[in-house]
Design a protein around this motif. Structure first.
Motif, PDB file in Angstrom:
ATOM      1  N   SER A 188       0.795  -1.115  -0.062  1.00 30.78           N
ATOM      2  CA  SER A 188       0.030  -0.162  -0.065  1.00 30.78           C
ATOM      3  C   SER A 188       0.800   1.256   0.084  1.00 30.78           C
ATOM      4  CB  SER A 188      -1.087  -0.199   1.159  1.00 30.78           C
ATOM      5  OG  SER A 188      -1.986  -1.018   1.169  1.00 30.78           O
ATOM      6  N   GLY A 189       1.936   1.306   0.946  1.00 26.06           N
ATOM      7  CA  GLY A 189       2.831   2.450   0.856  1.00 26.06           C
ATOM      8  C   GLY A 189       3.417   2.540  -0.443  1.00 26.06           C
ATOM      9  N   ALA A 190       3.994   1.569  -1.045  1.00 24.59           N
ATOM     10  CA  ALA A 190       4.749   1.581  -2.217  1.00 24.59           C
ATOM     11  C   ALA A 190       3.750   2.025  -3.445  1.00 24.59           C
ATOM     12  CB  ALA A 190       5.116   0.043  -2.647  1.00 24.59           C
ATOM     13  N   HIS A 250       6.237  -2.921 -10.383  1.00 18.04           N
ATOM     14  CA  HIS A 250       5.835  -1.305 -10.033  1.00 18.04           C
ATOM     15  C   HIS A 250       4.347  -1.555  -9.480  1.00 18.04           C
ATOM     16  CE1 HIS A 250       9.111   0.855 -12.222  1.00 18.04           C
ATOM     17  NE2 HIS A 250       9.147  -0.464 -13.007  1.00 18.04           N
ATOM     18  N   CYS A 254       9.348  -2.317  -6.338  1.00 17.63           N
ATOM     19  CA  CYS A 254       9.453  -3.242  -5.444  1.00 17.63           C
ATOM     20  C   CYS A 254      10.251  -4.584  -6.173  1.00 17.63           C
ATOM     21  CB  CYS A 254       8.381  -3.763  -4.709  1.00 17.63           C
ATOM     22  SG  CYS A 254       7.498  -2.484  -3.998  1.00 17.63           S
ATOM     23  N   ILE A 279       1.438   4.249  -2.989  1.00 17.15           N
ATOM     24  CA  ILE A 279       0.849   5.501  -2.792  1.00 17.15           C
ATOM     25  C   ILE A 279       2.292   6.358  -3.074  1.00 17.15           C
ATOM     26  CG2 ILE A 279       0.761   7.273  -0.830  1.00 17.15           C
ATOM     27  CD1 ILE A 279      -0.980   5.145   0.505  1.00 17.15           C
ATOM     28  N   GLN A 280       3.425   6.012  -2.842  1.00 24.88           N
ATOM     29  CA  GLN A 280       4.721   6.514  -3.180  1.00 24.88           C
ATOM     30  C   GLN A 280       5.381   6.267  -4.560  1.00 24.88           C
ATOM     31  OE1 GLN A 280       7.292   5.752   0.085  1.00 24.88           O
ATOM     32  NE2 GLN A 280       5.832   6.229   1.723  1.00 24.88           N
ATOM     33  N   GLN A 281       4.786   5.508  -5.112  1.00 25.77           N
ATOM     34  CA  GLN A 281       5.178   4.902  -6.685  1.00 25.77           C
ATOM     35  C   GLN A 281       6.611   4.391  -6.681  1.00 25.77           C
ATOM     36  OE1 GLN A 281       4.405   8.327  -9.085  1.00 25.77           O
ATOM     37  NE2 GLN A 281       2.173   8.253  -8.968  1.00 25.77           N
ATOM     38  N   LYS A 282       6.901   3.462  -5.660  1.00 25.62           N
ATOM     39  CA  LYS A 282       8.012   2.807  -5.348  1.00 25.62           C
ATOM     40  C   LYS A 282       8.299   1.609  -6.376  1.00 25.62           C
ATOM     41  CE  LYS A 282       9.747   4.757  -1.019  1.00 25.62           C
ATOM     42  NZ  LYS A 282      10.261   4.312   0.164  1.00 25.62           N
TER      43      LYS A 282
END
Length: 70
Positions: free
Chosen positions: A9-11, A36, A18, A13-16
């Protein structure tokens, strides 16, 4: 799985980007994928992740319970 849900969820939102280790039903073994994350959805009593796979250059679906590391 709850920890992966929160991390993904954090990734999203932050467009990270993984890197995951995933128990692939199709391949019959664990695979490593650079993804992504785009969206998490609940379908028929299970959580899934829609993500862009860098290696396959396509959107893929991953069942959250099969993600072994993130």
């Amino acid at each position: 799985m709850e920890e992966n849900f929160d991390l993904i969820s954090g990734a999203i939102i932050q467009q990270k980007i993984c890197k995951i280790r995933y128990g692939s039903f199709f391949h019959g073994k664990d695979i490593t994928a650079t993804i992504h994350p785009l969206k998490q959805v609940f379908i028929q009593r299970a959580w899934y992740l829609f993500a862009w796979s860098a290696s396959e250059k396509a959107i893929r679906t991953y069942k959250l319970i099969r993600i072994k590391s993130l």
